[in-house]
Design an enzyme around this catalytic site. Structure first.
Site, PDB file in Angstrom:
ATOM      1  N   HIS A   1      -3.077 -12.293   3.775  1.00  0.00           N
ATOM      2  CA  HIS A   1      -3.548 -11.625   4.994  1.00  0.00           C
ATOM      3  C   HIS A   1      -4.919 -12.155   5.400  1.00  0.00           C
ATOM      4  O   HIS A   1      -5.269 -13.296   5.165  1.00  0.00           O
ATOM      5  CB  HIS A   1      -3.551 -10.095   4.786  1.00  0.00           C
TER       6      HIS A   1
ATOM      7  N   CYS B   1       0.847  -1.190   0.000  1.00  0.00           N
ATOM      8  CA  CYS B   1       0.000   0.000   0.000  1.00  0.00           C
ATOM      9  C   CYS B   1       0.879   1.236   0.000  1.00  0.00           C
ATOM     10  O   CYS B   1       2.055   1.179   0.355  1.00  0.00           O
ATOM     11  CB  CYS B   1      -0.866   0.036   1.240  1.00  0.00           C
TER      12      CYS B   1
ATOM     13  N   ASP C   1       2.613  -9.982   9.227  1.00  0.00           N
ATOM     14  CA  ASP C   1       3.365  -9.981   7.971  1.00  0.00           C
ATOM     15  C   ASP C   1       4.340  -8.805   7.929  1.00  0.00           C
ATOM     16  O   ASP C   1       5.476  -8.936   7.471  1.00  0.00           O
ATOM     17  CB  ASP C   1       2.368  -9.893   6.807  1.00  0.00           C
TER      18      ASP C   1
ATOM     19  N   TYR D   1      -5.559 -13.275  -5.088  1.00  0.00           N
ATOM     20  CA  TYR D   1      -5.084 -12.835  -3.779  1.00  0.00           C
ATOM     21  C   TYR D   1      -5.848 -13.499  -2.640  1.00  0.00           C
ATOM     22  O   TYR D   1      -7.054 -13.308  -2.488  1.00  0.00           O
ATOM     23  CB  TYR D   1      -5.211 -11.319  -3.688  1.00  0.00           C
TER      24      TYR D   1
END
Ligand code: ADP
Ligand code: SF4
Length: 692
Positions: free
Chosen positions: A173, A31, A266, A170
């Site tokens: 997470h 991000c 992470d 994806y």
């Protein structure tokens, strides 16, 4: 300089399905606070990574449909064909420098409240959305699942049209919808998408197959998946279903991008995890697939990278933060310039940009996020303008960065430091528990300065106004830092607190100087970032009975933005520290700190023979004020520019100090620095006049 042959293996090309990466450096998705709102800025940022040698450069999360809308956070967006041109800019910038552009298309499912689109969130089961809002996601029926597959397929095709070489599915997470299906905690379905692992992995399998079918002929298809949640039996584990799902789908994608979940795990900071902290969990992956594997772990050491590849742990060195701190990390290894690598310090100031929805920033790399709007390149600066001599007073993060950047521009730089050691606050703070890696802020800059012939460093040189005036430099910058207040004024208290002048009251400056309070000690944190918690840890480690008291709702409250708040609170508890939140400190007697509880209004005393007050700071700006009075007169008449930067200007973070130093050096010869920097303005279409 040439590359050390030991590192040759890092520069081998690797195939990812139909495309080939030119080396093993892989910038995984991260991000950046820009997302769909600033496509040009984002394209420049990503292009610089490619220029710096990252063979694959990935987007951030890219939403594929309004029903997976994570507004107000600024991620990528590929809802319709109209979004293609913005993303194509990034692919173009990455290709220009010879790298592959990867895109992480995804649907947030029950992670997104759809605040912007106001669509009803969807997920495998009826569940509250996992973040932000008091709304629930609706259990998807078969039609929803078919629609989701169609959106994903359409997005993959759009990604291909935008020029991307690698398209992701994806499940990383706790965010991507296939992960919600996979996870027993979130999936209580009884149809073919629930129950057995095979069923829960069905959507993931279908999305991979759909993506391969849509774009697999030209694009590599990658999967990002979390193989461990650190929740024990309650979650996915690398010894259990994390392993089983990869084994089950082993040869289906062209690349596995594996990590641990949640995002806080992470992107663990250096305070909690060292380089390579994910290896124990991801090491198995290459044993169950022949496809290339990328993994992360804040890798900055080329030797470690080589051992990972040779040891059969990873095929690609994945990096988000190390690529932010130094976009040219691969190139520096390639050119044998290892000492030039600016290593990430693991502070997560970059993560705060996402949470605060502002363009990416980094403690180590002041140019990050400023490539487009300020035209800053991490490796190049403009040649100097008027004047020759620069005097920088104070060698903290601001002064070091100012001196280095001015010297790179060609000025004769003189750097004066009152102490015997360079580095200012990072020297002091990096000696506190968990912050050792922060010394890299100093080490990298001092290492660079030492190699420049046009820099003179004066240690043990506390300068006064007359010293500076008589020095003869045309450009003077004051970077003398700040001093912690001892009077109680902070965020909560606007006035000095009775008893805070007691000799048993210490400030962080006293702790830095090696003093410790008497116990029992109370640490009063009215600053709300890391320092109060770290000092409490320090006191507890010294065997003092410690109480941490804050006016905020939780310990180190701002650290929610660095993903550390929970880990900090856990660590304080583990250290036996008592935590008191939501109170105002009102006075100190030398025996106890009186606080008033915010909710009940009750006053009570917390026993404390020692008090460390972490509240606010005052700039050390006396020297600046003295010089302001002298400037243009007598001995000081040669001073054409006089500025103050960093904490001496307004106390803030180390990141802000480095940025201030860099900006000053870039702009020191500009008569009027541009505060109205270029902005990406919304397109003004004609009014539609619905109202008649
Ligand atoms: P910043 O974060 O803004 O860089 P720091 O507090 O880390 O601020 O660093 C300020 C540095 O300035 C310290 O190393 C301090 O010793 C030095 N300093 C303060 N006053 C003077 C002075 N008058 N002359 C030279 N150095 C000074
Ligand atoms: Fe690393 Fe900190 Fe920069 Fe993030 S902000 S890339 S953690 S140095």
């Amino acid at each position: 300089m040439t590359r050390d042959p030991r590192y040759d293996i890092l520069f081998e090309p690797v195939r990812i399905g139909p495309v080939t990466a030119r080396n093993r450096f892989f910038q995984v998705a991260h991000c950046n606070g820009l997302g769909w709102t600033q496509p040009q800025a984002l394209a420049e940022l990503r292009g610089i990574k490619a220029e710096g040698g990252w063979a694959v450069v990935t987007t951030e999360e890219v939403e594929i449909h309004p029903s997976g809308d994570c507004e107000p956070y600024h991620e990528g967006r590929l809802w319709s064909d109209a979004d293609i041109p913005a993303l194509a800019l990034m692919a173009e910038a990455v290709h220009f420098h010879g790298s592959l552009a990867a895109i992480e298309i995804m649907h947030h499912g029950p992670s997104a409240a759809n605040r912007g689109s106001r669509e009803v969130p969807i997920g495998p089961s009826h569940r509250p959305v996992t973040m932000y809002d008091p709304v629930q996601a609706r259990r998807m029926d078969k039609e929803d699942i078919r629609a989701l597959r169609r959106w994903h397929r359409d997005a993959a095709l759009r990604a291909k049209h935008a020029g991307f070489d690698i398209v992701y599915v994806y499940a990383g997470h706790e965010l991507g919808i296939p992960m919600h299906f996979l996870n027993r905690r979130m999936n209580d379905r009884t149809d073919e998408y629930g129950g057995s692992l095979e069923n829960r992995a069905r959507l993931l399998r279908e999305l991979i197959e759909d993506t391969k079918d849509a774009v697999g002929g030209t694009c590599g298809v990658a999967v990002r998946i979390a193989v461990e949640e650190l929740l024990g039996d309650a979650g996915i584990t690398s010894a259990g279903e994390g392993r089983d799902v990869i084994a089950m789908l082993a040869e289906l994608p062209d690349l596995w991008d594996v990590n641990i979940s949640s995002w806080a795990n992470d992107s663990a900071t250096s305070r909690f995890s060292g380089e390579g902290f994910q290896e124990d969990y991801t090491r198995f992956v290459k044993q169950v697939t022949t496809k290339p594997v990328v993994g992360v772990g804040r890798y900055t050491s080329p030797d470690r990278m080589v051992s990972l590849v040779k040891g059969g742990v990873l095929d690609f060195i994945g990096a988000a933060r190390p690529s932010i701190a130094d976009p040219f990390l691969p190139k520096k290894i390639e050119e044998g310039r290892l000492d030039d690598i600016r290593e990430c310090i693991g502070c997560n100031m970059c993560v705060t940009s996402d949470f605060t929805m502002t363009n990416l920033r980094c403690t180590q790399n002041p140019t990050m996020g400023e490539e487009w709007r300020r035209g800053w390149h991490p490796e190049r600066v403009a040649a100097k303008g008027k004047g020759n001599q620069v005097l920088v007073v104070g060698a903290g993060p601001a002064g070091l960065e100012a001196a280095l950047t001015a010297a790179r521009r060609g000025y004769d730089v003189h750097l004066a430091e009152a102490g015997t050691e360079l580095g200012g606050r990072v020297v002091k703070e990096s000696k506190l528990p968990g912050l050792a890696a922060w010394i890299r802020v100093r080490d990298w800059r001092v290492g660079q300065l030492q190699r420049l012939p046009n820099v003179t460093v004066y240690r043990d040189s506390r300068l006064n106004g007359e010293d500076v005036a008589g020095f003869g430099a045309e450009h003077v910058v004051i970077a003398t830092g700040a001093t912690w207040r001892r009077d109680g004024v902070g965020r909560d208290s606007g006035h000095a607190l009775p008893g805070f002048d007691h000799p048993a009251v210490l400030t962080p400056d006293d702790i830095f100087a090696g003093r410790l309070p008497e116990g029992p000690v109370t640490v009063w944190d009215d600053d709300h970032f890391y320092l109060g918690g770290v000092i409490a840890e320090r006191c507890a480690a010294a065997g003092l009975v410690t109480t941490y008291v804050t006016s905020a709702l939780q310990p180190s409250a701002f650290a929610v933005n660095t993903l550390e708040a929970t880990a900090i609170a856990k660590r304080l508890v583990k250290a036996g520290i008592t935590i008191v939140t939501r109170v105002s400190a009102t006075s100190f007697t030398g025996e106890s700190l009186t606080v008033v509880e915010h909710l009940s209004g009750t006053a009570r005393g917390i026993p404390a023979r020692g008090l460390v007050t972490v509240t606010a700071r005052l700039p050390n700006d006396d020297l600046f004020e003295k010089l302001r009075a002298l400037k243009g007169k007598g001995e000081a008449s040669h001073i054409t520019s006089l500025h103050r930067i960093g904490d001496c200007n307004a106390p803030a973070t180390i990141q802000a100090a480095v940025y201030a130093g860099h900006r000053w050096a870039r702009e020191l010869d500009e008569t009027e620095p541009d505060v109205l920097y270029p902005r990406e303005l919304p397109k003004a279409a004609p009014l539609r006049r619905f109202w008649g």
